[in-house]
Enzyme design. Sequence first.
Site, PDB file in Angstrom:
ATOM      1  N   GLU A  72      -7.918  14.535   0.831  1.00 21.35           N
ATOM      2  CA  GLU A  72      -7.326  14.347   2.158  1.00 21.35           C
ATOM      3  C   GLU A  72      -8.402  14.256   3.231  1.00 21.35           C
ATOM      4  OE1 GLU A  72      -4.589  13.922   5.222  1.00 21.35           O
ATOM      5  OE2 GLU A  72      -4.407  13.629   3.058  1.00 21.35           O
ATOM      6  N   HIS A  75     -10.383  10.979   3.162  1.00 20.21           N
ATOM      7  CA  HIS A  75      -9.545   9.948   3.795  1.00 20.21           C
ATOM      8  C   HIS A  75      -9.649  10.030   5.315  1.00 20.21           C
ATOM      9  CE1 HIS A  75      -5.258   8.421   4.795  1.00 20.21           C
ATOM     10  NE2 HIS A  75      -6.075   7.406   4.733  1.00 20.21           N
ATOM     11  N   HIS A 134       3.008   4.884   8.228  1.00 16.16           N
ATOM     12  CA  HIS A 134       1.540   5.016   8.173  1.00 16.16           C
ATOM     13  C   HIS A 134       0.952   3.943   7.251  1.00 16.16           C
ATOM     14  CE1 HIS A 134      -2.132   6.986   9.051  1.00 16.16           C
ATOM     15  NE2 HIS A 134      -2.299   7.566   7.877  1.00 16.16           N
ATOM     16  N   HIS A 244      13.141  -2.923  -4.919  1.00 18.09           N
ATOM     17  CA  HIS A 244      11.745  -3.361  -4.941  1.00 18.09           C
ATOM     18  C   HIS A 244      11.522  -4.413  -6.027  1.00 18.09           C
ATOM     19  CE1 HIS A 244       7.523  -3.249  -4.161  1.00 18.09           C
ATOM     20  NE2 HIS A 244       7.214  -2.719  -5.328  1.00 18.09           N
ATOM     21  N   HIS A 305      -2.569  -1.760  -7.393  1.00 14.58           N
ATOM     22  CA  HIS A 305      -1.361  -2.461  -6.928  1.00 14.58           C
ATOM     23  C   HIS A 305      -1.330  -2.501  -5.400  1.00 14.58           C
ATOM     24  CE1 HIS A 305       2.409  -4.319  -7.813  1.00 14.58           C
ATOM     25  NE2 HIS A 305       3.139  -3.404  -7.205  1.00 14.58           N
TER      26      HIS A 305
END
Length: 327
Positions: A72, A75, A134, A244, A305
Amino acid sequence: MQMTSLLKLTLVFTLCVILMGAYTRLSDAGLGCPDWPGCYGMIKVPTQSHELAKAQDSFPEHTVEPEKAWLEMIHRYIAGTLGLLVAFILFISFRRPDAPKKLPSFIALLILFQAALGMWTVTMKLMPVVVMSHLIGGFTLISLLWLLYLRTKPLRLPGGEPRLRKLAPYALFCLSLLVLQIILGGWTSSNYAALACTTLPICEGDWVSNLDPLHAFYPLHKTEGSYEFGILDYSSRMTIHVAHRFGAIITATALLWLVYCMIKFSHSQLLKRSAWVLLGLLCLQIALGISNVVLHLPLGIAVSHNAGAALLLLTLVFINYALWRKA
């Protein structure tokens, strides 16, 4: 530093932020630090015994996991660097009279909003609509930076191709479809629905009778605790996953037709190469999506992906930019 070089560097950092965000989310480290912008009240991850004891005392309801906390914080460090790069772009834009002003200003505002979404992701305990927003903010940011980069470079295309002028609206339609598919992917990930269906081509069992779209796509579900690992029931997650997959089929079909039209009707080698790049990325993205299902969401493939979606988006932004400039 030249604007083009700065934009290239910023694009690389933006892609790193997107991929690191995906890696953090898929590693279940989104709440590795329960506060923001620090981590357990510190500017770095607590690792020493006295730091761990202090963190546990300050946040007794959390188990301190340094490995997840580091994901975290890394990032956040990359995102903070990206913010500085965007501020530098804005500074240079206003220093140079010939540079665009509106787009860099909007990008700077977007990066501030992204920071707020990053904070809300933690403080609202991974609420799906915030997490998805986000994610979409990151994809929007890299698209606008790419567009700004394209505007700094001359684009020369041969004239006399009236069929391509007719293709521009369809390319914009394909871009819109891809954006919707990315949003669906973000909603699938933020609701932990990626493994709701583990068979191909659609889903196992009598999936039609289990569809629950009203509950699946309601954005404001409430919970007493954290949204980590999802709060929706199986039917809702399955509905999101099925949507999806259908979105992927529709988007892929539309993009394949765009590739065919560009290769068949264009005399521009640049556009032909762009069409082949789009085809290659599309095939790779389909293969990654299938692999996620067959191999039960391995971390590397799942992150790839996300990268594939970003590269597809940038390719379609370029194609639209080229076609609309030509039109």
